[in-house]
Design a protein around this motif. Structure first.
Motif, mmCIF file in Angstrom:
data_model
loop_
_atom_site.group_PDB
_atom_site.id
_atom_site.type_symbol
_atom_site.label_atom_id
_atom_site.label_comp_id
_atom_site.label_asym_id
_atom_site.label_seq_id
_atom_site.Cartn_x
_atom_site.Cartn_y
_atom_site.Cartn_z
ATOM 1 N N LEU A 73 -64.124 -10.537 -17.777
ATOM 2 C CA LEU A 73 -63.820 -10.459 -19.210
ATOM 3 C C LEU A 73 -64.354 -11.680 -19.945
ATOM 4 O O LEU A 73 -63.855 -12.793 -19.763
ATOM 5 N N ALA B 72 -72.549 -27.821 -29.317
ATOM 6 C CA ALA B 72 -71.144 -27.695 -29.720
ATOM 7 C C ALA B 72 -70.491 -26.530 -28.989
ATOM 8 O O ALA B 72 -71.159 -25.583 -28.585
ATOM 9 N N GLU C 140 -63.041 -25.710 -23.182
ATOM 10 C CA GLU C 140 -63.283 -24.272 -23.394
ATOM 11 C C GLU C 140 -62.178 -23.666 -24.236
ATOM 12 O O GLU C 140 -61.504 -22.727 -23.794
HETATM 13 C C1 LIG Z 1 -60.890 -13.275 -23.373
HETATM 14 C C2 LIG Z 1 -60.810 -14.640 -23.985
HETATM 15 C C3 LIG Z 1 -59.613 -15.085 -24.537
HETATM 16 C C4 LIG Z 1 -59.509 -16.372 -25.080
HETATM 17 N N1 LIG Z 1 -58.326 -16.780 -25.591
HETATM 18 C C5 LIG Z 1 -58.210 -18.039 -26.091
HETATM 19 C C6 LIG Z 1 -56.964 -18.488 -26.599
HETATM 20 O O1 LIG Z 1 -55.965 -17.762 -26.610
HETATM 21 N N2 LIG Z 1 -56.900 -19.751 -27.079
HETATM 22 C C7 LIG Z 1 -57.981 -20.601 -27.066
HETATM 23 O O2 LIG Z 1 -57.846 -21.775 -27.482
HETATM 24 N N3 LIG Z 1 -59.184 -20.189 -26.602
HETATM 25 C C8 LIG Z 1 -59.320 -18.930 -26.113
HETATM 26 N N4 LIG Z 1 -60.527 -18.498 -25.626
HETATM 27 C C9 LIG Z 1 -61.675 -19.437 -25.633
HETATM 28 C C10 LIG Z 1 -62.496 -19.359 -26.921
HETATM 29 O O3 LIG Z 1 -62.718 -18.035 -27.312
HETATM 30 C C11 LIG Z 1 -63.800 -20.087 -26.665
HETATM 31 O O4 LIG Z 1 -63.501 -21.453 -26.508
HETATM 32 C C12 LIG Z 1 -64.813 -19.886 -27.799
HETATM 33 O O5 LIG Z 1 -65.223 -18.549 -27.858
HETATM 34 C C13 LIG Z 1 -66.028 -20.794 -27.586
HETATM 35 O O6 LIG Z 1 -66.961 -20.525 -28.554
HETATM 36 P P1 LIG Z 1 -68.501 -20.840 -28.327
HETATM 37 O O7 LIG Z 1 -69.179 -20.361 -29.571
HETATM 38 O O8 LIG Z 1 -68.671 -22.231 -27.883
HETATM 39 O O9 LIG Z 1 -68.956 -19.955 -27.073
HETATM 40 P P2 LIG Z 1 -68.956 -18.387 -26.859
HETATM 41 O O10 LIG Z 1 -67.838 -17.759 -27.600
HETATM 42 O O11 LIG Z 1 -69.051 -18.175 -25.381
HETATM 43 O O12 LIG Z 1 -70.317 -17.899 -27.534
HETATM 44 C C14 LIG Z 1 -71.570 -18.180 -27.017
HETATM 45 C C15 LIG Z 1 -72.518 -17.081 -27.489
HETATM 46 O O13 LIG Z 1 -73.838 -17.416 -27.092
HETATM 47 C C16 LIG Z 1 -74.442 -16.283 -26.504
HETATM 48 N N5 LIG Z 1 -75.494 -16.738 -25.595
HETATM 49 C C17 LIG Z 1 -75.351 -17.304 -24.364
HETATM 50 N N6 LIG Z 1 -76.543 -17.592 -23.831
HETATM 51 C C18 LIG Z 1 -77.475 -17.220 -24.748
HETATM 52 C C19 LIG Z 1 -78.899 -17.264 -24.778
HETATM 53 N N7 LIG Z 1 -79.615 -17.785 -23.760
HETATM 54 N N8 LIG Z 1 -79.540 -16.776 -25.871
HETATM 55 C C20 LIG Z 1 -78.823 -16.278 -26.929
HETATM 56 N N9 LIG Z 1 -77.489 -16.203 -26.944
HETATM 57 C C21 LIG Z 1 -76.818 -16.670 -25.875
HETATM 58 C C22 LIG Z 1 -73.289 -15.602 -25.795
HETATM 59 O O14 LIG Z 1 -73.568 -14.256 -25.478
HETATM 60 C C23 LIG Z 1 -72.199 -15.738 -26.854
HETATM 61 O O15 LIG Z 1 -72.293 -14.722 -27.806
HETATM 62 C C24 LIG Z 1 -60.654 -17.222 -25.086
HETATM 63 C C25 LIG Z 1 -61.864 -16.770 -24.523
HETATM 64 C C26 LIG Z 1 -61.936 -15.497 -23.975
HETATM 65 C C27 LIG Z 1 -63.231 -15.040 -23.373
#
Ligand SMILES: Cc1cc2nc3c(=O)[nH]c(=O)nc-3n(C[C@H](O)[C@H](O)[C@H](O)COP(=O)(O)OP(=O)(O)OC[C@H]3O[C@@H](n4cnc5c(N)ncnc54)[C@H](O)[C@@H]3O)c2cc1C
Length: 401
Positions: free
Chosen positions: A128, A274, A292
């Motif tokens: 997930l 970031a 995370e």
């Molecule tokens: C099911 C779930 C429940 C969660 N619940 C909580 C919670 O209750 N409380 C909390 O504090 N945090 C929670 N989190 C954590 C929180 O959602 C993450 O910390 C947050 O999404 C991080 O954001 P981000 O943009 O750094 O990374 P991400 O959300 O992982 O986004 C990264 C994006 O980059 C894309 N990507 C990756 N590699 C490439 C590439 N080479 N080229 C183009 N695109 C790419 C990915 O597909 C994704 O769309 C949860 C996470 C999940 C998965």
């Protein structure tokens, strides 16, 4: 503001989209491109293991932007994976052959789920991370399967709670002796275990997965003590690793993610990171960390934009007190700081038995972390206290007030 005419943001999720919004708010008028490998417009992940999984929210509700994207004047490149980075020509290479030139680059590619060694490719075994993953699990839950969750970290525990709230038979399997032992310590891990067991989740701790039963479709999980957990659906939640394979060989230093300095700048000028992918030196705790959690992604997105647009030498360090929440059953768990199992642990403001209390973590008399079960307002005060390098004594007064 430094001279830049084109900024590329790779990763179209929480950190990436918020950064794009902050870039425009900072009055950057050049070209802006947001590249993401998912087909969906940026959406929120926390509900994926909670409301979406339980069928309470439709996916439209997850949109991270209520307003139109037109105001942002951003070139949205969705459904395209970045596969390479050339730091000489300053171009991001996309799957399929195109290259996106940039002056400034923000890396926000987050994390990708880990799999078990030898995890078989048979029906009924899920991980997930994405909306599509969540919708697939939700569809499978409709058949009322017996559920096995592997991993009792936050995501695993939330999936187990959601499935149990749907009235399903749920077993949670954890390799450590108690859930979240390496972050919150064994005492609080035991409380989490009890929360689940009281609500009917079967929990096996200190057990590794030896294999799976079933040929086309999963029928059981086999543990290292010989236990066989019969099941129809497995969700593997054993953590994520930073999505950095596309950066290998580019010259950007990698070490548990993109290795950044205290200002969130990567090792190559004009490149920053970031969110879940960024490992940075946090001066407040005098250590390198990668966080995370949702709040960190938003706060880093704001900070990293000021670092990227700052004139050289003027970027400020990102000193932050990490913060998370997790909803499991009727329990709202919130945490702040950087607790470690070796910290002094003081329980206050209630008792674990009442499922309403605060755990304070102290190091050499200083408050370094706090975790609250069903005590939300106190955590904001405690977060501020950690930011001020406050003491455990003062924290105790706040928690007991
Ligand atoms: C099911 C779930 C429940 C969660 N619940 C909580 C919670 O209750 N409380 C909390 O504090 N945090 C929670 N989190 C954590 C929180 O959602 C993450 O910390 C947050 O999404 C991080 O954001 P981000 O943009 O750094 O990374 P991400 O959300 O992982 O986004 C990264 C994006 O980059 C894309 N990507 C990756 N590699 C490439 C590439 N080479 N080229 C183009 N695109 C790419 C990915 O597909 C994704 O769309 C949860 C996470 C999940 C998965």
């Amino acid at each position: 503001m430094t001279e830049m005419s084109r900024i590329a943001v790779v990763g179209a999720s929480l950190a990436g989209l918020r950064a794009v919004e902050f870039i425009r708010r900072a009055k950057f008028e050049g070209e802006l491109v947001l590249i993401g490998d998912e087909e969906h417009l940026p959406y929120d992940r926390p509900p994926l293991s909670k409301e979406v999984l339980r069928g309470e929210w439709a996916s439209e509700r997850l949109s991270l932007r209520r307003k139109s994207y037109d105001d942002l004047n951003v070139d949205l490149v969705l459904g395209r994976r970045a596969v390479s980075l050339d730091t000489e020509t300053r171009e991001v290479g996309l799957e399929g052959g195109d290259a996106v030139p940039f002056d400034g680059l923000l890396i926000a590619t987050g994390g990708q789920v880990r799999e078990l060694p030898n995890q078989p490719r048979i029906a009924g075994i899920h991980t997930l991370r994405t909306l599509d993953d969540s919708l697939a699990i939700r569809a499978a839950l409709a058949a009322k399967p017996r559920v096995a969750v592997i991993g009792a970290g936050f995501i695993g525990a939330e999936v187990a709670a959601s499935a149990r709230q749907l009235g399903l038979e749920v077993t949670m399997i954890e390799a450590l002796e108690t859930p979240l032992e390496q972050t919150l310590g064994p005492r609080i891990g035991a409380v989490l275990r009890e929360v689940h067991e009281r609500r009917g989740v079967r929990v096996h701790c200190g057990r590794r997965v030896r294999g799976f039963g079933g040929s086309d479709r999963v029928e059981s999980v086999l543990l290292d003590d010989g236990t066989k957990v019969d099941c129809d659906l497995v969700v593997v939640g054993i953590g994520v690793s930073p999505s950095v394979s596309w950066l290998e060989g580019s010259g950007v230093d990698l070490e548990d993610g993109v290795r950044c300095d205290a200002t969130l700048a990567a090792s190559v000028p004009g490149i920053v990171a970031a969110g879940d992918v960024a490992s940075w030196y946090n001066p407040l705790f005098e250590e390198r960390m990668r966080v995370e959690h949702w709040t960190n992604a938003v706060e880093q997105a704001r900070h990293v934009v000021s670092s990227l647009l700052a004139t050289p030498g003027e970027a400020k360090p990102f000193e932050s007190v990490p913060m998370f929440w997790s909803d499991q059953f009727d329990i709202k768990i919130q945490g702040v700081g950087r607790p470690k199992p070796t910290d002094e642990l003081v329980l206050a403001g209630g008792t674990p038995e009442s499922e309403k209390f605060i755990a304070l973590y102290g190091r050499a008399g200083r408050l370094v972390g706090a975790v609250a079960f069903n005590r939300p307002p106190k955590l904001i005060q405690l977060r501020m206290l950690i930011g001020k390098r406050g003491g455990l004594d003062e924290a105790l007064k706040i928690a007991e007030s």
